[in-house]
Write a protein that holds these residues in place. Sequence first.
Motif, PDB file in Angstrom:
ATOM      1  N   LEU A  11       0.841  -1.194   0.000  1.00 59.89           N
ATOM      2  CA  LEU A  11       0.000   0.000   0.000  1.00 59.89           C
ATOM      3  C   LEU A  11       0.876   1.243   0.000  1.00 59.89           C
ATOM      4  O   LEU A  11       1.734   1.417   0.873  1.00 59.89           O
ATOM      5  CB  LEU A  11      -0.921   0.016   1.220  1.00 59.89           C
ATOM      6  CG  LEU A  11      -1.939   1.165   1.270  1.00 59.89           C
ATOM      7  CD1 LEU A  11      -3.274   0.694   1.832  1.00 59.89           C
ATOM      8  CD2 LEU A  11      -1.423   2.345   2.117  1.00 59.89           C
ATOM      9  N   PHE A  12       0.676   2.108  -0.996  1.00 59.81           N
ATOM     10  CA  PHE A  12       1.384   3.385  -1.081  1.00 59.81           C
ATOM     11  C   PHE A  12       0.461   4.512  -0.622  1.00 59.81           C
ATOM     12  O   PHE A  12      -0.709   4.575  -1.035  1.00 59.81           O
ATOM     13  CB  PHE A  12       1.815   3.677  -2.522  1.00 59.81           C
ATOM     14  CG  PHE A  12       3.025   2.912  -2.975  1.00 59.81           C
ATOM     15  CD1 PHE A  12       4.297   3.433  -2.801  1.00 59.81           C
ATOM     16  CD2 PHE A  12       2.895   1.672  -3.592  1.00 59.81           C
ATOM     17  CE1 PHE A  12       5.417   2.730  -3.235  1.00 59.81           C
ATOM     18  CE2 PHE A  12       3.996   0.962  -4.015  1.00 59.81           C
ATOM     19  CZ  PHE A  12       5.273   1.492  -3.836  1.00 59.81           C
ATOM     20  N   MET A  13       1.005   5.406   0.206  1.00 60.32           N
ATOM     21  CA  MET A  13       0.288   6.615   0.614  1.00 60.32           C
ATOM     22  C   MET A  13       1.161   7.808   0.246  1.00 60.32           C
ATOM     23  O   MET A  13       1.977   8.280   1.040  1.00 60.32           O
ATOM     24  CB  MET A  13       0.005   6.595   2.119  1.00 60.32           C
ATOM     25  CG  MET A  13      -0.679   7.842   2.660  1.00 60.32           C
ATOM     26  SD  MET A  13      -2.367   8.006   2.040  1.00 60.32           S
ATOM     27  CE  MET A  13      -2.882   9.550   2.772  1.00 60.32           C
ATOM     28  N   PRO A  14       1.042   8.305  -0.997  1.00 59.46           N
ATOM     29  CA  PRO A  14       1.868   9.438  -1.395  1.00 59.46           C
ATOM     30  C   PRO A  14       1.182  10.774  -1.104  1.00 59.46           C
ATOM     31  O   PRO A  14      -0.049  10.859  -1.021  1.00 59.46           O
ATOM     32  CB  PRO A  14       2.011   9.242  -2.905  1.00 59.46           C
ATOM     33  CG  PRO A  14       0.712   8.604  -3.297  1.00 59.46           C
ATOM     34  CD  PRO A  14       0.266   7.765  -2.109  1.00 59.46           C
ATOM     35  N   GLU A  15       1.992  11.797  -0.964  1.00 61.20           N
ATOM     36  CA  GLU A  15       1.445  13.152  -0.934  1.00 61.20           C
ATOM     37  C   GLU A  15       0.731  13.388  -2.258  1.00 61.20           C
ATOM     38  O   GLU A  15       1.103  12.825  -3.298  1.00 61.20           O
ATOM     39  CB  GLU A  15       2.582  14.163  -0.747  1.00 61.20           C
ATOM     40  CG  GLU A  15       2.133  15.580  -0.540  1.00 61.20           C
ATOM     41  CD  GLU A  15       3.289  16.544  -0.391  1.00 61.20           C
ATOM     42  OE1 GLU A  15       3.057  17.755  -0.493  1.00 61.20           O
ATOM     43  OE2 GLU A  15       4.425  16.076  -0.173  1.00 61.20           O
ATOM     44  N   SER A  16      -0.304  14.242  -2.240  1.00 61.63           N
ATOM     45  CA  SER A  16      -1.142  14.380  -3.428  1.00 61.63           C
ATOM     46  C   SER A  16      -0.452  15.112  -4.573  1.00 61.63           C
ATOM     47  O   SER A  16      -0.934  15.086  -5.698  1.00 61.63           O
ATOM     48  CB  SER A  16      -2.445  15.105  -3.076  1.00 61.63           C
ATOM     49  OG  SER A  16      -2.178  16.405  -2.587  1.00 61.63           O
ATOM     50  N   ALA A  17       0.678  15.766  -4.313  1.00 66.59           N
ATOM     51  CA  ALA A  17       1.394  16.472  -5.365  1.00 66.59           C
ATOM     52  C   ALA A  17       1.907  15.495  -6.421  1.00 66.59           C
ATOM     53  O   ALA A  17       2.101  14.302  -6.164  1.00 66.59           O
ATOM     54  CB  ALA A  17       2.555  17.262  -4.765  1.00 66.59           C
ATOM     55  N   HIS A  18       2.168  16.016  -7.622  1.00 61.73           N
ATOM     56  CA  HIS A  18       2.585  15.162  -8.734  1.00 61.73           C
ATOM     57  C   HIS A  18       3.931  14.491  -8.466  1.00 61.73           C
ATOM     58  O   HIS A  18       4.115  13.318  -8.817  1.00 61.73           O
ATOM     59  CB  HIS A  18       2.662  15.974 -10.026  1.00 61.73           C
ATOM     60  CG  HIS A  18       1.324  16.253 -10.633  1.00 61.73           C
ATOM     61  ND1 HIS A  18       0.811  15.518 -11.677  1.00 61.73           N
ATOM     62  CD2 HIS A  18       0.379  17.172 -10.333  1.00 61.73           C
ATOM     63  CE1 HIS A  18      -0.399  15.977 -11.997  1.00 61.73           C
ATOM     64  NE2 HIS A  18      -0.673  16.981 -11.199  1.00 61.73           N
ATOM     65  N   GLY A  19       4.887  15.217  -7.864  1.00 61.24           N
ATOM     66  CA  GLY A  19       6.218  14.660  -7.658  1.00 61.24           C
ATOM     67  C   GLY A  19       6.217  13.374  -6.854  1.00 61.24           C
ATOM     68  O   GLY A  19       6.656  12.319  -7.343  1.00 61.24           O
ATOM     69  N   PRO A  20       5.724  13.389  -5.596  1.00 62.44           N
ATOM     70  CA  PRO A  20       5.717  12.158  -4.801  1.00 62.44           C
ATOM     71  C   PRO A  20       4.859  11.052  -5.417  1.00 62.44           C
ATOM     72  O   PRO A  20       5.251   9.878  -5.401  1.00 62.44           O
ATOM     73  CB  PRO A  20       5.149  12.612  -3.454  1.00 62.44           C
ATOM     74  CG  PRO A  20       5.424  14.072  -3.399  1.00 62.44           C
ATOM     75  CD  PRO A  20       5.318  14.555  -4.808  1.00 62.44           C
ATOM     76  N   THR A  21       3.696  11.411  -5.960  1.00 65.38           N
ATOM     77  CA  THR A  21       2.834  10.381  -6.538  1.00 65.38           C
ATOM     78  C   THR A  21       3.486   9.738  -7.754  1.00 65.38           C
ATOM     79  O   THR A  21       3.466   8.504  -7.904  1.00 65.38           O
ATOM     80  CB  THR A  21       1.458  10.969  -6.908  1.00 65.38           C
ATOM     81  OG1 THR A  21       0.882  11.591  -5.750  1.00 65.38           O
ATOM     82  CG2 THR A  21       0.522   9.879  -7.398  1.00 65.38           C
ATOM     83  N   ASN A  22       4.102  10.551  -8.610  1.00 62.02           N
ATOM     84  CA  ASN A  22       4.747   9.984  -9.791  1.00 62.02           C
ATOM     85  C   ASN A  22       5.900   9.067  -9.437  1.00 62.02           C
ATOM     86  O   ASN A  22       6.101   8.027 -10.075  1.00 62.02           O
ATOM     87  CB  ASN A  22       5.229  11.108 -10.714  1.00 62.02           C
ATOM     88  CG  ASN A  22       4.115  11.660 -11.579  1.00 62.02           C
ATOM     89  OD1 ASN A  22       3.157  10.964 -11.896  1.00 62.02           O
ATOM     90  ND2 ASN A  22       4.222  12.917 -11.968  1.00 62.02           N
ATOM     91  N   GLN A  23       6.685   9.435  -8.409  1.00 59.03           N
ATOM     92  CA  GLN A  23       7.803   8.556  -8.089  1.00 59.03           C
ATOM     93  C   GLN A  23       7.306   7.263  -7.428  1.00 59.03           C
ATOM     94  O   GLN A  23       7.887   6.206  -7.625  1.00 59.03           O
ATOM     95  CB  GLN A  23       8.865   9.298  -7.273  1.00 59.03           C
ATOM     96  CG  GLN A  23       8.634   9.443  -5.818  1.00 59.03           C
ATOM     97  CD  GLN A  23       9.114   8.247  -5.052  1.00 59.03           C
ATOM     98  OE1 GLN A  23       9.939   7.469  -5.526  1.00 59.03           O
ATOM     99  NE2 GLN A  23       8.574   8.071  -3.877  1.00 59.03           N
TER     100      GLN A  23
END
Length: 440
Positions: A11-23
């Motif tokens: 399970l991934f919980m990334p920050e909603s910004a494009h940078g963290p989600t894309n990585q």
Amino acid sequence: MSDPTTQLTVLFMPESAHGPTNQCIGIGKVLLDRGHKVVFAAERSWEGKLAPLGFVEALVDLAPPDPGATDEAAGQFWIDFINETSPEFRKPTLEQLASFVQPTYQALIDGARYAEPQLKAIIEEHRPDVLVEDNVVAFPALVTSGAPFVRIVSCNPLEIRGPGIAPVFSGYAAADPSGWEPFLAEFDRTHQETWEAFNAWVQEQGAPPLPARDFVHTSEVANLYVFPEELDYTDARPLGATWHRMDSSLRETDAEWEMPDSFAARPEGAALIYLSLGSLGGADIELLQRLIDVLGTTEHRVVVSMGPRADEIRLTANMVGDAIVPQTKIIPQVDLVITHGGNNTTTESLHFGKPMIVLPLFWDQYDNAQRVDETGYGVRLSTYGFTDDELLGAVERLLADTELRARAAATGEAIRSRGGLRVGADVIERVGLDHVRGRG
């Protein structure tokens, strides 16, 4: 590393910004290809964008849903945010601590509080074997599930605090520590009350206390950070055995990009340049338009990531662009990158061995700009104070510097050989497999 007999649920919980989600998408795709189930507890604006890549969407709201919200309204939110906030980016970083950094932390904390019951329900439904957080604030459910969690730092690694390095968000030089202590004192003055309240709430949810000055937990098992060795700070601030560097985290899901014939047949001496201020910075169309107009006076060809207000941008005759472009397919083909210094763009540029001109806007972008400049891989310019001649001079100087270009190319080759994306996937997979085997 992969065990074909064991399918993990990650399970991934990334920050909603494009940078963290894309990585996270980049690492998640590797795990998906290895046969694991990958769940994204991403913010709801990513709805419909992750499932086509093969991921399970288990989305969360970070604030009460607006019944009348549309994709256009979500996009307008960020446009309004930049319009209202961009005056803060003209201030010295010390002054931004009170006017921008603390309110940003508070907004992220409010989102974490709101998402906590949703996240607990998602974890209960999917029973992940390993949980991965790429965020700058804690989500207690990730560390109280009974399964191990892995932290990812996809901002500049000054976020991993320690002696001998400049304070995160300062953009201060490594060689001049004179401003470090005053900056930290101002950080404490402006953030201590916020930190204490959040730390108390985190512990009320059953999670461990937060480290001093930090708003997120460090994993006792494994932590990842995304930054090239050649720019790293580990000579001044060594990291413990739980920390693993991913020199880059290059997602492999971008569409191909075909260079226009007019660009391929450009005049001798004309370079190809990529210009991007990121998914948020592109909303500052006054700044973006000025960069376009200045670069439009050259014979170089420019690919522009035009951002959320693309219909208001006027490209010059030597340019092509779109609101969103496949950055990881464009950068390998260019000679120079002009960027805001987001961690993704910075690491991706060096991954492909490209010199940079960096004009930071907010958060860790100042730190990335400073590090690129002081390690000699590019030039940091004053984002709102540069003159036309400064920008054009930096462009021509970097394009003509054959020694730099050779060093950057060699660095890019070394970074690519280290396979950062798979380093991250290996760490997460090992943590998950160890947990499953221990449980069995």
